[in-house]
Design a protein around this motif. Structure first.
Motif, PDB file in Angstrom:
ATOM      1  N   UNK A  28       0.888  -1.161  -0.060  1.00 13.45           N
ATOM      2  CA  UNK A  28       0.002   0.071  -0.015  1.00 13.45           C
ATOM      3  C   UNK A  28       0.881   1.248   0.053  1.00 13.45           C
ATOM      4  N   UNK A  29       2.013   1.343   0.870  1.00 13.93           N
ATOM      5  CA  UNK A  29       2.753   2.592   0.719  1.00 13.93           C
ATOM      6  C   UNK A  29       3.654   2.556  -0.549  1.00 13.93           C
ATOM      7  N   UNK A  30       3.946   1.629  -1.089  1.00 12.38           N
ATOM      8  CA  UNK A  30       4.382   1.572  -2.362  1.00 12.38           C
ATOM      9  C   UNK A  30       3.697   2.122  -3.177  1.00 12.38           C
ATOM     10  N   UNK A  31       2.443   1.767  -3.504  1.00  9.12           N
ATOM     11  CA  UNK A  31       1.549   2.401  -4.305  1.00  9.12           C
ATOM     12  C   UNK A  31       1.348   4.023  -4.231  1.00  9.12           C
ATOM     13  N   UNK A  32       1.077   4.163  -2.879  1.00 15.44           N
ATOM     14  CA  UNK A  32       0.929   5.664  -2.498  1.00 15.44           C
ATOM     15  C   UNK A  32       2.206   6.552  -2.844  1.00 15.44           C
ATOM     16  N   UNK A  33       3.556   6.034  -2.855  1.00 16.96           N
ATOM     17  CA  UNK A  33       4.445   6.642  -3.305  1.00 16.96           C
ATOM     18  C   UNK A  33       4.396   7.179  -4.721  1.00 16.96           C
ATOM     19  N   UNK A  34       3.995   6.003  -5.505  1.00 16.46           N
ATOM     20  CA  UNK A  34       3.696   6.592  -7.026  1.00 16.46           C
ATOM     21  C   UNK A  34       2.552   7.650  -7.013  1.00 16.46           C
ATOM     22  N   UNK A  35       1.615   7.393  -6.551  1.00 17.89           N
ATOM     23  CA  UNK A  35       0.410   8.649  -6.227  1.00 17.89           C
ATOM     24  C   UNK A  35       1.096  10.006  -6.047  1.00 17.89           C
ATOM     25  N   UNK A  36       2.030   9.821  -5.094  1.00 19.53           N
ATOM     26  CA  UNK A  36       2.460  11.101  -4.643  1.00 19.53           C
ATOM     27  C   UNK A  36       3.669  11.652  -5.523  1.00 19.53           C
ATOM     28  N   UNK A  37       3.920  11.162  -6.522  1.00 19.90           N
ATOM     29  CA  UNK A  37       4.775  11.554  -7.680  1.00 19.90           C
ATOM     30  C   UNK A  37       6.069  10.865  -7.828  1.00 19.90           C
ATOM     31  N   UNK A  38       6.289   9.722  -7.114  1.00 17.57           N
ATOM     32  CA  UNK A  38       7.637   8.756  -7.171  1.00 17.57           C
ATOM     33  C   UNK A  38       7.634   8.449  -8.504  1.00 17.57           C
ATOM     34  N   UNK A  39       8.911   8.172  -9.395  1.00 15.16           N
ATOM     35  CA  UNK A  39       8.897   7.626 -10.784  1.00 15.16           C
ATOM     36  C   UNK A  39       9.043   6.037 -10.530  1.00 15.16           C
ATOM     37  N   UNK A  40       9.791   5.711  -9.475  1.00 18.99           N
ATOM     38  CA  UNK A  40       9.946   4.180  -9.071  1.00 18.99           C
ATOM     39  C   UNK A  40       9.800   4.044  -7.530  1.00 18.99           C
ATOM     40  N   UNK A  41       9.931   2.861  -6.944  1.00 20.69           N
ATOM     41  CA  UNK A  41       9.899   2.689  -5.508  1.00 20.69           C
ATOM     42  C   UNK A  41      10.807   1.606  -5.360  1.00 20.69           C
ATOM     43  N   UNK A  42      11.780   1.743  -4.480  1.00 24.76           N
ATOM     44  CA  UNK A  42      12.849   0.893  -3.928  1.00 24.76           C
ATOM     45  C   UNK A  42      12.013   0.442  -2.569  1.00 24.76           C
ATOM     46  N   UNK A  43      11.950  -1.134  -2.172  1.00 25.05           N
ATOM     47  CA  UNK A  43      11.558  -1.574  -1.037  1.00 25.05           C
ATOM     48  C   UNK A  43      13.020  -2.566  -0.747  1.00 25.05           C
TER      49      UNK A  43
END
Length: 515
Positions: free
Chosen positions: A188-203
């Protein structure tokens, strides 16, 4: 790989950081390679790998883009991620696609611009790991290909539990490719990161650090059990020592004490509280603090700085909720908390009562009609703050600290225990000091009875529970008309009344959804 095709490949994708816990059972190159292949098979667009040798091993086994880093613990600098030019060269030779460096504005062995120049001398792209908007702007101006929120929360102070969406959002408007990294540990947080403007997410930890994930599940289960059983973390902050306890239905499950730091309400003090209770994480569902002084709407101030010098309007409840990771926390005057503890589980059970503590200070609390009476300013029951005829606080004349000070000025041992020992030995000076102090407390209790007309007074505190003190107090009360004499009973919970009371109050607050 050229810059634009690589960034297009990473866009709206997941990057998996394959970094085991240092020294853990999974901290082997073979395991890192296995993690990388598993991440690839799960759909990762790229990998983040630490160490040149492991970058080389993963590159030999997997064709995904690799963000390479080298971590070092340096004596002269807090910078850990790829601090040297030689690290850049080693990562490039090992097959990294992108090289990430710590781009924070801290003391460092090599400048950020020099590291960027070293990356530019290779065929790798450059990524800046940063913590603030100023650092992000600087990295963009320098010409980094990628910026990441990796360092947010890790450059000083308590590490937050949530990702820094605010930083992510402002970075997304700078025009450089942005990777959201740092505590984006659920889908859920990874998805929210994209919605907040991230181009990609690192976990990373949520995928490749089994020890962390296991602990998260264990803490969640322990917390759910605490909610079901009604367990609270309670703190009683006194003038000389602090008691921390896990309390369930009035029973103390575990406890520990520590001297109260003189630099009260500082960052060091809050950090010490967090450390003292660190191994209880997950075992409680509410937090409450019983404290010397006055608390209004969760903000803590001194009533008598001679007892404990508290910075005015310290946001105690807010800070406790933050450091103990609870939705909310409750703070209440320690004597008021003890009053509630004695009402619920001690000598005042089921009656309209006042609790009075005579110890290093003097405090009190009142329970009427089954409710703790805190008053409009949080002062209700503050018997020690009432004034003598000359304007002196009762606490400044009749408390344990006050008796010690008087003894010292008169040339006697300035120690409360020594005073009562001298009383037992028949010393007239000790008898005079104690009789004078008890006489003023007696007068205050008579006035309290006339105002509140309560059923009983529960007397506690290290001084108040001494039989020799109680005898002097009862003797002083004989001078007053019987209709004004309070019914005095000794406290049943002793020094534990505060933590028992504030735990019960905190649980009631959490059950109502606020504290």
């Amino acid at each position: 790989m050229p810059r634009e095709p690589l960034l297009e490949r990473l866009a709206a994708g997941l990057i998996v950081s394959c970094q085991p816990v240092d020294g853990g059972p999974m901290d082997t190159t073979e395991t890192v390679v296995a993690m990388a292949l598993a991440a690839r098979d799960g759909g990762a667009r790229a990998l983040r790998i630490e160490g040149a040798s492991r970058v080389a091993a993963v590159r030999a086994a997997c064709d995904l883009p690799i963000i390479g880093i080298v971590k070092r613990d340096l004596d002269e600098s807090p910078v850990r991620i790829t601090p040297f030019v030689r690290d850049v060269r080693a990562l490039a030779e090992a097959g990294a696609t992108v090289i990430a460096v710590d781009a924070t504005q801290r003391v460092r062995p090599v400048s950020v611009s020099d590291l960027l120049a070293a990356i530019r001398s290779t065929e790798c792209l450059a990524m800046a790991d940063l913590a603030t908007l100023d650092e992000a702007r600087s990295a963009c101006d320098l010409g980094f290909d990628i910026i990441g929120t990796t360092m947010s929360g890790y450059t000083g102070g308590p590490i937050p539990t949530a990702p820094d969406f605010e930083l992510l959002s402002v970075c997304s408007r700078l025009g450089t490719f942005v990777i959201a990294e740092g505590r984006f540990n659920t889908p859920a947080l990874a998805g929210s990161a994209i919605e907040a403007g991230a181009d990609a997410v690192c976990a990373g930890s949520a995928i490749t650090r089994q020890e962390y994930v296991t602990r998260w599940f264990g803490d969640a289960i322990a917390h759910a059990n605490a909610v079901r059983r009604g367990t609270a973390l309670a703190l009683d902050i006194g003038g000389t020592k602090s008691l921390l306890a896990l309390v369930q239905n009035g029973e103390i499950l575990d406890e520990r004490t520590a001297p109260t730091m003189r630099r009260i309400a500082t960052e060091d003090w809050f950090a010490e509280l967090r450390t003292l209770a660190a191994d209880w994480a997950g075992r409680y569902c509410a937090v409450g603090a019983a404290v010397t002084g006055v608390v209004r709407e969760g903000r803590w101030s001194a009533l008598n700085s001679d007892t404990l010098d508290i910075p005015p309007e310290t946001p105690l409840a807010e800070r406790l909720a933050e450091i103990f990771q609870c939705d909310s926390a409750l703070a209440v005057n320690d004597a008021q908390a003890a009053a509630w503890g004695e009402y619920r589980y001690g000598a005042g059970r089921g009656t309209d009562m006042a609790f009075v503590t005579v110890s290093s200070g003097i405090g009190g609390g009142i329970v009427i009609g089954g409710q703790l009476w805190r008053g409009s300013r949080g002062l209700a029951g503050s018997l020690g703050q009432t004034r003598l005829t000359d304007g002196t606080r009762l606490e400044s004349f009749a408390s344990g600290f006050a008796m010690s000070r008087r003894a010292g000025t008169e040339g006697w041992p300035d120690d409360t225990r020594a005073i009562f020992s001298a009383l037992a030995d028949g010393e007239p000076w000790a008898a005079s000091i104690i009789a004078d102090a008890a006489g003023e407390v007696a007068r205050a209790l008579v006035n309290l009875q006339a105002i509140a007309d309560i059923e009983r007074v529960v007397l506690g505190g290290g001084v108040g529970l001494l039989p020799s003190y109680q005898a002097r107090l009862q003797g002083a009360l004989k001078a007053y008309p019987s209709i004004f004499l309070p019914v005095i009973v000794p406290a049943a919970l002793g020094a534990k009344a505060g933590v028992v009371g504030v735990a019960d109050l905190a649980l009631r607050g959490s059950q109502r959804g606020s504290a």
